[in-house]
Design a protein around this motif. Structure first.
Motif, PDB file in Angstrom:
ATOM      1  N   HIS A 141       0.902  -1.154   0.032  1.00  8.68           N
ATOM      2  CA  HIS A 141      -0.028   0.091   0.155  1.00  8.68           C
ATOM      3  C   HIS A 141       0.933   1.429  -0.105  1.00  8.68           C
ATOM      4  O   HIS A 141       0.494   2.383  -0.725  1.00  8.68           O
ATOM      5  CB  HIS A 141      -0.804  -0.150   1.244  1.00  8.68           C
ATOM      6  CG  HIS A 141      -1.790   1.237   1.470  1.00  8.68           C
ATOM      7  ND1 HIS A 141      -2.888   1.467   0.567  1.00  8.68           N
ATOM      8  CD2 HIS A 141      -1.502   2.393   2.153  1.00  8.68           C
ATOM      9  CE1 HIS A 141      -3.181   2.583   0.945  1.00  8.68           C
ATOM     10  NE2 HIS A 141      -2.583   3.385   1.839  1.00  8.68           N
ATOM     11  N   GLU A 142       1.777   1.161   0.717  1.00  6.28           N
ATOM     12  CA  GLU A 142       2.710   2.531   0.842  1.00  6.28           C
ATOM     13  C   GLU A 142       3.579   2.719  -0.376  1.00  6.28           C
ATOM     14  O   GLU A 142       3.729   3.753  -0.926  1.00  6.28           O
ATOM     15  CB  GLU A 142       4.035   2.227   1.950  1.00  6.28           C
ATOM     16  CG  GLU A 142       3.155   2.243   3.451  1.00  6.28           C
ATOM     17  CD  GLU A 142       4.265   1.792   4.628  1.00  6.28           C
ATOM     18  OE1 GLU A 142       5.412   1.499   4.086  1.00  6.28           O
ATOM     19  OE2 GLU A 142       3.759   1.839   5.751  1.00  6.28           O
ATOM     20  N   SER A 144       2.400   1.727  -3.245  1.00 10.05           N
ATOM     21  CA  SER A 144       1.617   1.980  -4.597  1.00 10.05           C
ATOM     22  C   SER A 144       1.183   3.439  -4.457  1.00 10.05           C
ATOM     23  O   SER A 144       1.083   4.225  -5.396  1.00 10.05           O
ATOM     24  CB  SER A 144       0.255   1.143  -4.316  1.00 10.05           C
ATOM     25  OG  SER A 144      -0.525   1.327  -3.153  1.00 10.05           O
ATOM     26  N   GLU A 145       1.080   4.029  -3.155  1.00 10.25           N
ATOM     27  CA  GLU A 145       0.738   5.517  -2.854  1.00 10.25           C
ATOM     28  C   GLU A 145       1.924   6.268  -3.153  1.00 10.25           C
ATOM     29  O   GLU A 145       1.645   7.358  -3.318  1.00 10.25           O
ATOM     30  CB  GLU A 145       0.266   5.344  -1.413  1.00 10.25           C
ATOM     31  CG  GLU A 145      -1.023   4.877  -1.085  1.00 10.25           C
ATOM     32  CD  GLU A 145      -2.112   5.356  -2.130  1.00 10.25           C
ATOM     33  OE1 GLU A 145      -2.536   6.435  -2.047  1.00 10.25           O
ATOM     34  OE2 GLU A 145      -2.803   4.465  -2.755  1.00 10.25           O
ATOM     35  N   TYR A 152      -3.543  -0.749 -10.932  1.00  7.28           N
ATOM     36  CA  TYR A 152      -5.126  -1.495 -10.671  1.00  7.28           C
ATOM     37  C   TYR A 152      -4.969  -2.885 -10.973  1.00  7.28           C
ATOM     38  O   TYR A 152      -4.344  -3.512 -11.454  1.00  7.28           O
ATOM     39  CB  TYR A 152      -5.998  -0.906 -11.942  1.00  7.28           C
ATOM     40  CG  TYR A 152      -5.403  -1.027 -13.073  1.00  7.28           C
ATOM     41  CD1 TYR A 152      -5.887  -1.998 -13.848  1.00  7.28           C
ATOM     42  CD2 TYR A 152      -5.027   0.242 -13.844  1.00  7.28           C
ATOM     43  CE1 TYR A 152      -5.487  -2.424 -15.239  1.00  7.28           C
ATOM     44  CE2 TYR A 152      -4.624  -0.175 -15.181  1.00  7.28           C
ATOM     45  CZ  TYR A 152      -4.820  -1.286 -15.800  1.00  7.28           C
ATOM     46  OH  TYR A 152      -4.507  -1.585 -17.062  1.00  7.28           O
ATOM     47  N   PHE A 163      -8.426  -3.491  -6.965  1.00  4.09           N
ATOM     48  CA  PHE A 163      -7.451  -2.568  -6.312  1.00  4.09           C
ATOM     49  C   PHE A 163      -7.189  -1.346  -7.065  1.00  4.09           C
ATOM     50  O   PHE A 163      -7.335  -1.754  -8.561  1.00  4.09           O
ATOM     51  CB  PHE A 163      -6.177  -3.399  -6.012  1.00  4.09           C
ATOM     52  CG  PHE A 163      -5.144  -2.418  -5.444  1.00  4.09           C
ATOM     53  CD1 PHE A 163      -4.979  -1.993  -4.370  1.00  4.09           C
ATOM     54  CD2 PHE A 163      -4.086  -1.833  -6.498  1.00  4.09           C
ATOM     55  CE1 PHE A 163      -3.923  -1.118  -3.826  1.00  4.09           C
ATOM     56  CE2 PHE A 163      -3.154  -1.057  -6.256  1.00  4.09           C
ATOM     57  CZ  PHE A 163      -2.913  -0.745  -4.839  1.00  4.09           C
ATOM     58  N   ASN A 165      -4.848   2.406  -6.657  1.00  9.25           N
ATOM     59  CA  ASN A 165      -4.339   3.363  -5.880  1.00  9.25           C
ATOM     60  C   ASN A 165      -4.822   4.773  -6.207  1.00  9.25           C
ATOM     61  O   ASN A 165      -5.491   5.167  -7.079  1.00  9.25           O
ATOM     62  CB  ASN A 165      -2.716   3.451  -5.980  1.00  9.25           C
ATOM     63  CG  ASN A 165      -2.401   3.816  -7.266  1.00  9.25           C
ATOM     64  OD1 ASN A 165      -3.060   3.927  -8.335  1.00  9.25           O
ATOM     65  ND2 ASN A 165      -1.149   4.018  -7.416  1.00  9.25           N
ATOM     66  N   SER A 166      -4.575   5.952  -5.404  1.00 15.02           N
ATOM     67  CA  SER A 166      -5.066   7.202  -5.442  1.00 15.02           C
ATOM     68  C   SER A 166      -4.622   8.027  -6.380  1.00 15.02           C
ATOM     69  O   SER A 166      -5.167   9.126  -6.744  1.00 15.02           O
ATOM     70  CB  SER A 166      -4.586   7.914  -3.904  1.00 15.02           C
ATOM     71  OG  SER A 166      -3.324   7.901  -3.636  1.00 15.02           O
ATOM     72  N   TYR A 168      -5.025   7.481  -9.371  1.00 12.02           N
ATOM     73  CA  TYR A 168      -6.104   7.729 -10.133  1.00 12.02           C
ATOM     74  C   TYR A 168      -6.781   8.845 -10.104  1.00 12.02           C
ATOM     75  O   TYR A 168      -7.233   9.559 -11.439  1.00 12.02           O
ATOM     76  CB  TYR A 168      -7.112   6.555  -9.845  1.00 12.02           C
ATOM     77  CG  TYR A 168      -8.547   6.628 -10.737  1.00 12.02           C
ATOM     78  CD1 TYR A 168      -8.456   5.993 -11.972  1.00 12.02           C
ATOM     79  CD2 TYR A 168      -9.520   7.546 -10.292  1.00 12.02           C
ATOM     80  CE1 TYR A 168      -9.767   6.098 -12.554  1.00 12.02           C
ATOM     81  CE2 TYR A 168     -10.669   7.616 -10.957  1.00 12.02           C
ATOM     82  CZ  TYR A 168     -10.776   6.954 -12.173  1.00 12.02           C
ATOM     83  OH  TYR A 168     -11.747   6.842 -12.963  1.00 12.02           O
ATOM     84  N   TYR A 246      -1.103  -0.797 -15.197  1.00 13.38           N
ATOM     85  CA  TYR A 246      -0.874   0.652 -14.830  1.00 13.38           C
ATOM     86  C   TYR A 246      -1.101   1.609 -15.913  1.00 13.38           C
ATOM     87  O   TYR A 246      -1.271   1.164 -17.223  1.00 13.38           O
ATOM     88  CB  TYR A 246       0.503   0.631 -14.325  1.00 13.38           C
ATOM     89  CG  TYR A 246       1.623   0.492 -15.416  1.00 13.38           C
ATOM     90  CD1 TYR A 246       2.106   1.610 -16.127  1.00 13.38           C
ATOM     91  CD2 TYR A 246       2.057  -0.747 -15.765  1.00 13.38           C
ATOM     92  CE1 TYR A 246       3.087   1.235 -17.019  1.00 13.38           C
ATOM     93  CE2 TYR A 246       3.110  -1.032 -16.689  1.00 13.38           C
ATOM     94  CZ  TYR A 246       3.599   0.085 -17.436  1.00 13.38           C
ATOM     95  OH  TYR A 246       4.382   0.021 -18.253  1.00 13.38           O
TER      96      TYR A 246
END
Length: 473
Positions: A141-142, A144-145, A152, A163, A165-166, A168, A246
């Motif tokens: 998560h860290e 991907s952020e 995705y 899934f 990430n932000s 987006y 991606y």
């Protein structure tokens, strides 16, 4: 090696507590057991290194459930196993309600040691696995952020987003909840002229194909935003189970490519106009020169002829320069000996000799590679003796080619300037030949290095060449 497991065993009978500890360690050498005879002493021994608590239910200063409650306040999730001779339904019910990890009746104690050891190891390993999974999930998560790309995972039919990430929100310029609530909402963010192409690409991925496509985002601003998406199907039991990929913003790259294309077109037009404007007076001058030479031969007319030949070479080089910036994308198999023979026959050879030491097929652009070898051959003849010998062969590691001659060579201090535009030590040269060679070699994704041949002549090593025989790479 298996990871050690530290256990605190609480039982108010000292001899029994020590006996259980010894037998558990004997059953499984992963286990290290500390014995305690009261709730207070047991909880004092529990710390960050403790993996599991084993406790009797009825203790002198409390119960096993009190141990559980107190331990989990400080160490949430720590496994607590009740090992008790109190087997009533009421006790079992309370244990279950208190979320005890496991419950084991002492019964015939000697028969229970193996089962208890197994329960401890199984419980701790399950917890550790879950903790590792949670930790890995947090790391991912860290990661991907921190990414600027949209990462995705969709269901195989695009019906659900598993899934995203932000990033987006930055790339597609809409809240990420929109695509979570309706997985295909991202298509609405695409420029209307590109949506149909995107639907077709999505369908191909759902059918099992890898897709790479670029398209525009329908932005509110005036600037054009281009993105590039890579989508790959995950096949399970012959069916597309998930789609991973991606999407990245390539607006800057697109703008650079468009600017480069504009410049190349402008350069091409410029070179063509200049070449056309020079060709006409050149043709006139050459025509009158032939008339004059038909009447008489003189040193002056020979000098004019040489000058016109040099002008013709400059015009040809200018047209070649207009094509230098483009990368080679269409590779075709080329017989190297055939290409070399064709190049050799197209230049003024004088008394020079070409020695071809290899018979291989390479992949490249034949037209542009012809310019490489013709320029290298001319360079050797112009700077060497009339009877210079030029040799073409494979590098020692068979990862490319070399072209060498037995001429005077190029001094190490002069090698860099030899590749600069307009630099030449020849009275008849233009200074374009070797720079053109370097441009074409790099356009193929290869590397050019000037060295010295064993006989002292100039040597040009071209590495990174792809051969039809893969074993020659």
């Amino acid at each position: 090696m298996t990871e050690p497991i530290r256990v605190v065993h609480i039982d108010d009978e000292p001899d029994f507590a020590r006996l259980v500890a010894a037998n558990l360690e004997r059953e499984n050498d992963q286990l290290t057991v500390q014995a305690a005879t009261s709730v207070e002493k047991g909880l004092d021994q529990v710390d960050d290194e403790t993996d599991c608590i084993v406790s009797d239910y009825q203790l002198g200063d409390g119960t096993g459930l009190e141990v559980l409650e107190a331990a989990r306040k400080e160490f949430p999730g720590i496994p607590v196993i009740l090992f008790t001779d109190t087997g009533s339904e009421e006790v079992a019910s309370r244990a279950i309600s208190a979320d005890v990890t496991d419950y084991l009746i002492k019964g015939i104690v000697t028969e229970q040691y193996g089962l208890l050891a197994t329960k401890i190891v199984s419980t701790v390993e399950q917890r550790r696995t879950a903790q590792r999974a949670t930790q890995v999930e947090q790391y991912l998560h860290e990661l991907s952020e921190q990414a600027n790309d949209v990462l995705y995972i969709f269901e195989g039919d695009w019906s659900d987003v598993l899934f995203i990430n932000s990033a987006y929100e930055t790339v597609f310029e809409q809240p990420v909840d929109m695509v979570r609530n309706n997985p295909t909402n991202f298509v609405e963010a695409i420029h209307p002229d590109d949506r149909e192409r995107m639907w077709m690409a999505m369908e191909r991925v759902s059918e099992g194909q890898f897709v790479q496509t670029d398209y525009r985002i329908d932005t509110a601003g005036s600037d054009e935003k281009w993105v590039e998406s890579h989508a790959k199907p995950v096949i399970v039991d012959g069916k597309v189970a998930r789609i991973v990929g991606y999407t990245r913003d390539i607006s800057d790259r697109k703008a650079q490519m468009q600017e480069l294309e504009r410049i190349n077109n402008q350069l091409d037009r410029f070179a063509s106009v200049v070449a056309h404007d020079l060709r006409n007076p050149w043709n006139v001058a050459h025509g009158y020169l032939e008339i004059a030479q038909s009447r008489e031969n003189s040193q002056e007319l020979e000098e004019v002829s040489n000058a016109l030949m040099r002008m013709d070479q400059i015009i040809t080089n200018m047209l070649e320069l207009a094509k230098m910036g483009a990368k080679v994308s269409d590779f075709e198999p080329i017989s190297l000996p055939d290409l070399l023979e064709t190049c050799w026959n197209s230049i003024a050879q004088s008394e020079a000799t070409l020695d071809i030491e290899t018979d291989v097929t390479i992949y490249g652009d034949g037209t542009r590679l012809a310019q490489v070898f013709e320029n290298l051959f001319r360079n050797a003849i112009e700077h060497g003796s009339a009877d210079v010998t030029i040799t073409v062969g494979l590098l020692e590691d068979r990862a490319g080619l070399f072209v060498k001659d037995d001429g005077p060579g190029i001094l190490p201090s002069k090698r860099q300037t030899a590749l600069e535009w307009g630099r030449t030590t020849s009275e008849t040269g233009t200074g374009f030949g070797l720079p053109i060679v370097q441009e074409i070699v790099e356009a193929h994704g290869w590397n050019l290095q000037i060295t010295t041949a064993s006989n002292g002549g100039a040597r040009f090593d071209i590495s990174g060449v792809e051969f039809a025989d893969r074993g020659l790479r």
